[in-house]
Structures are given as C-alpha cells and as structure tokens.
Design a protein around this motif. Structure first.
Motif, PDB file in Angstrom:
ATOM      1  N   HIS A  87       0.498  -0.998   0.105  1.00 11.53           N
ATOM      2  CA  HIS A  87      -0.308   0.255  -0.340  1.00 11.53           C
ATOM      3  C   HIS A  87       1.075   1.703  -0.070  1.00 11.53           C
ATOM      4  CE1 HIS A  87      -3.827  -1.668   0.072  1.00 11.53           C
ATOM      5  NE2 HIS A  87      -3.523  -2.786   1.440  1.00 11.53           N
ATOM      6  N   ALA A  88       1.939   1.651   0.477  1.00  9.86           N
ATOM      7  CA  ALA A  88       3.150   2.395   0.640  1.00  9.86           C
ATOM      8  C   ALA A  88       3.779   3.209  -0.477  1.00  9.86           C
ATOM      9  CB  ALA A  88       4.373   1.942   1.620  1.00  9.86           C
ATOM     10  N   VAL A  89       3.933   1.585  -1.937  1.00  6.17           N
ATOM     11  CA  VAL A  89       4.283   1.969  -2.753  1.00  6.17           C
ATOM     12  C   VAL A  89       3.491   2.481  -3.911  1.00  6.17           C
ATOM     13  CG1 VAL A  89       5.513   0.238  -4.996  1.00  6.17           C
ATOM     14  CG2 VAL A  89       6.213  -0.085  -2.651  1.00  6.17           C
ATOM     15  N   LYS A  90       2.287   1.680  -3.783  1.00  6.27           N
ATOM     16  CA  LYS A  90       0.968   2.106  -4.587  1.00  6.27           C
ATOM     17  C   LYS A  90       0.377   4.210  -4.505  1.00  6.27           C
ATOM     18  CE  LYS A  90      -0.945  -1.136  -5.317  1.00  6.27           C
ATOM     19  NZ  LYS A  90      -2.074  -2.800  -5.052  1.00  6.27           N
TER      20      LYS A  90
END
Length: 90
Positions: A87-90
C-alpha cells in the motif's frame, strides 16, 4: 511502520547481547583455567569465583532471551507487513 522497524532492530540487538554473554563466559573460563594452571593450590577459590561470575553472566543471557521472546510477540505477522509495504508503494 517505524515502530515495527525499531522493534525488529531491537530484537536483533538483543541477539548481539547474547553473543556478548557467550564471549564473556569464554573469557571467564579461560582466565580461570590459566590461573589454576599457574597456581594449582588455589583452584578451589578460583573455581568458586568463576562459578559466581558465570552465574551472573548466565542470568543476563536468560534475561536477554526472555526480552527477545517478549518483543517477538509484539511484531506483526509477515503478511500484514507485506500488505503495508504494498500500500505504501502504490
């Protein structure tokens, strides 16, 4: 996220503390054996002091093991961490 990273780092540092205890025990036994080899007549006193010192070192080792188990219980499951990273990468 930072909380979990610091928690994982602290578990690793406790493992280093256990390694330091092992080195300390080895040095204590080495010192006692060399002392007994130099003065065999004081073997009883040297062994007594060595065993007391080893008991203190071993208590620190057991304490660090207990702390690592407690901290490992606070870490999240791997799936939850991977989901947070995705979720942090998106």
């Amino acid at each position: 996220m930072i909380y979990f990273a610091i928690l994982a780092l602290s578990v690793a540092l406790i493992a280093i503390a256990a390694f330091g205890c092992a080195l300390g025990q080895g040095m204590a036994v080495y010192g006692a054996t060399t002392s007994i080899a130099r003065q065999p007549e004081t073997a009883g006193k040297i062994q007594l002091v060595m065993f007391v010192g080893l008991a203190f070192i071993e208590s620190l080792t057991i304490y660090s093991l207990m702390m690592s188990f407690m901290l490992l219980g606070k870490l999240p499951k791997t799936e939850a961490v991977l989901e947070l990273i995705q979720h942090a990468v998106k």
